[in-house]
Design a protein around this motif. Structure first.
Motif, PDB file in Angstrom:
ATOM      1  N   THR A  68      22.919  52.053  62.455  1.00  0.00           N
ATOM      2  CA  THR A  68      22.391  50.924  63.258  1.00  0.00           C
ATOM      3  C   THR A  68      22.390  49.469  62.534  1.00  0.00           C
ATOM      4  O   THR A  68      22.771  48.530  62.938  1.00  0.00           O
ATOM      5  CB  THR A  68      20.951  50.827  63.828  1.00  0.00           C
ATOM      6  N   LYS A 110      17.572  54.022  72.943  1.00  0.00           N
ATOM      7  CA  LYS A 110      16.931  54.851  73.871  1.00  0.00           C
ATOM      8  C   LYS A 110      17.006  54.493  75.180  1.00  0.00           C
ATOM      9  O   LYS A 110      17.610  55.480  76.005  1.00  0.00           O
ATOM     10  CB  LYS A 110      15.366  55.302  73.449  1.00  0.00           C
ATOM     11  N   PHE A 162      17.312  49.471  67.392  1.00  0.00           N
ATOM     12  CA  PHE A 162      16.827  50.717  66.618  1.00  0.00           C
ATOM     13  C   PHE A 162      15.537  51.160  67.850  1.00  0.00           C
ATOM     14  O   PHE A 162      15.335  52.445  67.708  1.00  0.00           O
ATOM     15  CB  PHE A 162      16.448  50.596  65.445  1.00  0.00           C
ATOM     16  N   THR A 170      20.604  62.290  61.382  1.00  0.00           N
ATOM     17  CA  THR A 170      19.308  62.153  60.721  1.00  0.00           C
ATOM     18  C   THR A 170      18.726  60.839  61.023  1.00  0.00           C
ATOM     19  O   THR A 170      19.418  59.865  61.380  1.00  0.00           O
ATOM     20  CB  THR A 170      19.140  62.436  59.026  1.00  0.00           C
ATOM     21  N   LYS A 171      17.308  60.706  60.798  1.00  0.00           N
ATOM     22  CA  LYS A 171      16.683  59.357  60.758  1.00  0.00           C
ATOM     23  C   LYS A 171      17.385  58.307  59.793  1.00  0.00           C
ATOM     24  O   LYS A 171      17.646  57.034  60.157  1.00  0.00           O
ATOM     25  CB  LYS A 171      15.419  59.523  60.524  1.00  0.00           C
ATOM     26  N   ASN A 201      20.892  57.296  61.231  1.00  0.00           N
ATOM     27  CA  ASN A 201      20.782  56.499  62.363  1.00  0.00           C
ATOM     28  C   ASN A 201      20.342  54.955  61.990  1.00  0.00           C
ATOM     29  O   ASN A 201      20.782  53.885  62.384  1.00  0.00           O
ATOM     30  CB  ASN A 201      19.757  56.861  63.288  1.00  0.00           C
ATOM     31  N   ILE A 202      19.550  54.883  61.011  1.00  0.00           N
ATOM     32  CA  ILE A 202      19.218  53.375  60.326  1.00  0.00           C
ATOM     33  C   ILE A 202      20.457  53.036  59.790  1.00  0.00           C
ATOM     34  O   ILE A 202      20.881  51.816  60.020  1.00  0.00           O
ATOM     35  CB  ILE A 202      18.007  53.632  59.034  1.00  0.00           C
TER      36      ILE A 202
END
Length: 154
Positions: free
Chosen positions: A12, A64, A59, A4-5, A8-9
């Protein structure tokens, strides 16, 4: 690994803090001629500056790009741990020169030669630190923090 976002936050943030702190300790030790107990305290002074910079870069840009680069030589069907190593290696290949440049501009006598020297000293350590210590530690911490959520997601 994060699904999930929010995950990921969190991942990171943990990665940026641990990776940056390790690299600052390394650079302080290079600048002072060795590692002492004071080295670890001295490194804390740069951490509030460098960790947020690393987080934002990682991030919003590097994750990416590094993933795209890794999949130029990896396939989705390859072993997951090799995909993780490939992405981690690409992240270091992007973050190390970038963070070395930022550190050179902020904390050293800025010049092309100083940046090249800083990058050259940091690259081997960043790769070893990421692949052998920081990466596995952060993944362990993340799995511990999100064990229930990850198990429920299947």
């Amino acid at each position: 690994m994060p699904r999930t976002k929010l995950q990921n936050i969190v991942f990171t943030i943990i990665m940026a803090v641990i990776m940056v702190y390790g690299m600052i300790v390394y650079n302080v030790s290079l600048n002072t001629g060795g590692v002492t107990n004071q080295t670890f305290l001295m490194a804390l002074h740069e951490l509030p500056i460098m960790a947020p910079i690393a987080f934002v870069l990682e991030f919003f840009v590097v994750e990416k790009l590094a993933t795209r680069l890794a999949f130029t030589f990896m396939r989705p069907t390859d072993r997951p741990q090799f995909i993780t190593y490939a992405i981690s290696t690409m992240i270091v290949c992007i973050m190390c020169p970038t963070m070395s440049l930022i550190a050179t501009l902020l904390f050293k006598e800025p010049s092309f030669g100083t940046w090249v020297h800083t990058f050259g000293c940091n690259m081997p350590m960043a790769l070893i630190w990421q692949l052998l210590y920081c990466g596995p530690l952060v993944r362990l911490l993340f799995l511990t923090l999100f064990r229930r959520q990850l198990a429920a997601a299947g």
